[in-house]
Write a protein that holds these residues in place. Sequence first.
Motif, short mmCIF file in Angstrom:
data_model
loop_
_atom_site.label_atom_id
_atom_site.label_comp_id
_atom_site.label_asym_id
_atom_site.label_seq_id
_atom_site.Cartn_x
_atom_site.Cartn_y
_atom_site.Cartn_z
N ILE A 213 -6.80 -0.76 -55.37
CA ILE A 213 -7.56 -1.48 -54.34
C ILE A 213 -7.27 -0.83 -52.97
O ILE A 213 -8.10 -0.81 -52.08
CB ILE A 213 -7.17 -2.98 -54.33
N VAL B 217 -6.60 -11.30 -48.96
CA VAL B 217 -7.79 -10.60 -49.48
C VAL B 217 -7.96 -11.04 -50.93
O VAL B 217 -7.19 -10.64 -51.80
CB VAL B 217 -7.60 -9.07 -49.38
N GLY B 218 -8.95 -11.91 -51.16
CA GLY B 218 -9.17 -12.45 -52.52
C GLY B 218 -8.55 -13.83 -52.63
O GLY B 218 -7.37 -13.95 -52.97
N CYS C 110 -6.90 -9.67 -54.67
CA CYS C 110 -8.20 -9.67 -55.36
C CYS C 110 -8.14 -8.83 -56.63
O CYS C 110 -7.16 -8.16 -56.91
CB CYS C 110 -9.28 -9.13 -54.41
N MET D 74 -10.91 -0.28 -51.30
CA MET D 74 -11.47 -1.10 -50.22
C MET D 74 -10.52 -1.09 -49.00
O MET D 74 -10.95 -1.16 -47.85
CB MET D 74 -11.65 -2.54 -50.74
N ARG E 26 -15.25 -12.49 -51.96
CA ARG E 26 -16.64 -12.11 -52.21
C ARG E 26 -17.58 -13.05 -51.45
O ARG E 26 -18.56 -12.64 -50.88
CB ARG E 26 -16.95 -12.21 -53.70
N GLN F 218 -16.34 -2.56 -56.65
CA GLN F 218 -16.53 -2.92 -55.23
C GLN F 218 -15.21 -2.90 -54.46
O GLN F 218 -15.19 -2.64 -53.26
CB GLN F 218 -17.14 -4.33 -55.08
N THR F 219 -14.09 -3.24 -55.12
CA THR F 219 -12.83 -3.32 -54.36
C THR F 219 -12.00 -2.04 -54.46
O THR F 219 -10.98 -1.92 -53.79
CB THR F 219 -11.96 -4.52 -54.84
#
Length: 323
Positions: free
Chosen positions: A253, A168-169, A221, A230, A193, A226-227
Amino acid sequence: MAESTDCHKAQQDFPKVLILKPIPFINLVSEQYFASNKFTFLEAYDSSLPLHQFLSTHSPSIKAILSSVGAPPITADILHLLPEVGLVVTTSVGLNQVDLLECRRRGIKVANAGSIFSDDVADFAVGLLIDVLRKVSASDGYVRKGLWATKGDYPLGSKLGGKRIGIVGLGNIGFAVAKRLEAFRCSISYNSRKRKPHVSYPFYESVCELAANCDVLVICCELTDQTHHMINKEVLSALGKEGVIVNIGRGAIINEEEMVQCLVQGEIAGAGLDVFENEPDVPLELFAMDNVVLSPHVAVFTPESFLRFKGPRGWESGSFLLK
Ligand SMILES: O=CC(=O)O
């Protein structure tokens, strides 16, 4: 005497660099660092004044701020008190403690550690994963408690090779993790993203879909609006009962409360965690779980990497990236 007064005066004329919290591990470079003949460091944490008063007192002379992992946030309110600040530098990779929008609005330049510590963080992520899967720390505890002799063999761990890893990222750190795990014959896919045009790993636009198609999620990430949270119960349920999560990004996160619930209820198999939502506090439930490996936000770098980027005249230019 005259000389020391002149020297003192000259020092007073140096641009002032504000430090809000001691820089972690600065002992690695400390003497030369604090003997800088270009700046005066103002250590707000050593003052008996409340922060706002301290900042107001020194505000006309503060030209830059030096920040680090775990330092207090550099908010619009703080920047408002410091109209002369033109530069914020952080020794961290993460910039979540800096109000980047406000910096941009005010034309303040921001620099972080860029990719100079990516290898260290990636090594640690792989270390955590191997530890969780093969139960290294847990079996170490078993031997130390004398249980091998009294209770017999310890359960075997699970093989790393062949695992489906979801990154993730896929920035510098995520990519370095992926490269290392490819060498262990894992298959890699990712969520970011945006899809990376030059990367052949399968891309999942949704982190939930990535989780549903992986055995392991490695969180690499940045923490942003936004994260934040998440990785929640839905994502962890998609990862499933055999799934493992590793977090070397930022604690928030993951929705930590939901992750702890999933671990308690056996909805995921284990976790390797270097970062937490409210550091240095760690949810107590995790202490009792031998399928969870915990470390105190130390993936960050090694002394070797720190020193490699310090030349004879101090930090080599280019070590820290302007954002
Ligand atoms: O967490 C460590 C960093 O952001 O450098």
